[in-house]
Design an enzyme around this catalytic site. Structure first.
Site, PDB file in Angstrom:
ATOM      1  N   GLY A   1       0.833  -1.191   0.000  1.00 62.72           N
ATOM      2  CA  GLY A   1       0.000   0.000   0.000  1.00 62.72           C
ATOM      3  C   GLY A   1       0.871   1.245   0.000  1.00 62.72           C
ATOM      4  N   CYS A   2       0.307   2.367  -0.422  1.00 67.20           N
ATOM      5  CA  CYS A   2       1.108   3.594  -0.540  1.00 67.20           C
ATOM      6  C   CYS A   2       1.563   4.105   0.821  1.00 67.20           C
ATOM      7  CB  CYS A   2       0.342   4.653  -1.325  1.00 67.20           C
ATOM      8  SG  CYS A   2      -1.307   5.034  -0.705  1.00 67.20           S
ATOM      9  N   HIS A   3       0.639   4.333   1.751  1.00 63.55           N
ATOM     10  CA  HIS A   3       1.036   4.799   3.077  1.00 63.55           C
ATOM     11  C   HIS A   3       1.956   3.783   3.746  1.00 63.55           C
ATOM     12  CE1 HIS A   3      -1.670   8.252   3.170  1.00 63.55           C
ATOM     13  NE2 HIS A   3      -2.694   7.477   2.852  1.00 63.55           N
TER      14      HIS A   3
ATOM     15  N   THR B   1       4.045   1.777   2.348  1.00 69.85           N
ATOM     16  CA  THR B   1       5.384   1.864   1.767  1.00 69.85           C
ATOM     17  C   THR B   1       6.229   2.874   2.526  1.00 69.85           C
ATOM     18  OG1 THR B   1       4.691   1.187  -0.447  1.00 69.85           O
ATOM     19  CG2 THR B   1       6.672   2.533  -0.303  1.00 69.85           C
TER      20      THR B   1
ATOM     21  N   PHE C   1       7.784  10.275  -1.765  1.00 72.14           N
ATOM     22  CA  PHE C   1       7.648   9.442  -2.953  1.00 72.14           C
ATOM     23  C   PHE C   1       6.332   9.770  -3.629  1.00 72.14           C
ATOM     24  CE2 PHE C   1       5.976   7.321   0.718  1.00 72.14           C
ATOM     25  CZ  PHE C   1       4.907   6.537   0.325  1.00 72.14           C
TER      26      PHE C   1
END
Length: 309
Positions: A116-118, A120, A280
């Protein structure tokens, strides 16, 4: 050698479209495309899955689980961008920088769960510190993470880009205030934490880019800002996608790495307090860029092929 055959199941979504953009101009793969009129036709999707060497799943969790079942008797390799399999021990977590051997594990895996983005951002900060013994697994941590609105998918993008956008959407919005954000399980499991972190996600009025920050009281860790920087630098010394910088007190902007597939850690602090911020692109290293990086490893391409550094 014949080009590997790739199929994106759910290409019409934000993540699927971003993967397609990264792969569409490559001449070292063959990209299958479904007739738009048949994109929900199970038999046609299964037919394409059977032809593919690797399938990206860019679907909601339930649909991703159903898609995996469609491929149960196939040799097709899978990268799942949903939340469904990220803590499943039968799947390999798709953050190649997690450990010194994670990239090799991904390269040989049949089933890879894209992070997942968060998560990561959080994992990139916390996991190396736990592995090195700088952080105890029983640490009680907090984090805040700000993202551009593209992370919310088509519906949220439409809300933010409508001509009559409500005034409220021009300000940052805190969400998941019930402390049950869907990325929390992988944040805890992949970092080896005993306690779920207090996590505060925020969405703001810009398209893409993410800043995930983890603060530390150094007295509780019996360490220093320099030691945290040194630990993270050592962990990522061989990485081509992650770098570490020692902050100088300057402002950090959440969209700094927008348009890139890399991640930069900024270690900032003094003798008593430290923050580590991962900058990012939520659509890059936080989603589609990471998926393509994993595909490259699985199919034997250069790790950075088709990515923007």
């Amino acid at each position: 050698m014949t080009n590997p055959i790739i199929y994106i199941d759910g290409q019409e979504g934000t993540t699927g479209l971003q993967i397609f953009q990264r792969l569409g101009c490559r001449d070292d793969i063959t990209l299958l495309q479904i007739d738009p009129a048949l994109r929900k036709d199970t038999a046609e999707r299964q037919r394409l899955m059977a032809q593919a060497d690797l399938v990206f799943l860019c679907l909601p969790d339930k649909a991703a689980i159903e898609a995996v079942a469609l491929m149960a008797d196939m040799n097709t390799r899978i990268i799942d961008a949903s939340t469904a399999h990220r803590t499943n021990p039968n799947w390999t977590y798709g953050f190649p920088e997690l450990t010194a051997t994670q990239g090799e594990a991904i390269a040989s895996a049949k089933l890879v769960a894209n992070p997942g983005c968060h998560a990561t951002g959080f994992v990139s900060v916390v996991a190396p510190l736990v592995q090195a013994g700088v952080l105890s697994p029983d640490a009680c941590l907090s984090a805040h993470s700000i993202t551009g609105y593209s992370g919310g998918g088509k519906a949220m993008i439409a809300d933010y880009e409508t001509a009559d956008k409500p005034e409220a959407l021009t300000a940052p919005a805190l969400y998941a205030l019930g402390h049950g954000h869907k990325h929390l399980p992988e944040m805890s499991v992949l970092c080896g934490l005993d306690n779920r972190p207090v996590f505060n996600p925020i969405v703001a009025d810009y398209y893409k880019g993410m800043a995930t920050t983890v603060p530390f009281h150094l007295a509780q860790l019996n360490t220093t800002t320099q030691a945290i920087y040194d630990t993270l630098t050592a962990h990522y010394k061989d990485s081509v996608m992650v770098d570490v910088k020692l902050g100088d007190g300057s402002k950090l902007y959440a969209n700094t790495n927008a348009g890139k597939d890399t991640l930069t850690l900024h270690v900032c602090g003094d003798d008593s307090h430290c923050t580590v911020t991962a900058l990012f692109d939520n659509l890059g290293k936080g989603a589609s860029g990471a998926a393509v990086q994993n595909m490259n490893l699985m199919l034997g391409f250069a790790e950075t092929a088709g990515l923007t550094l």
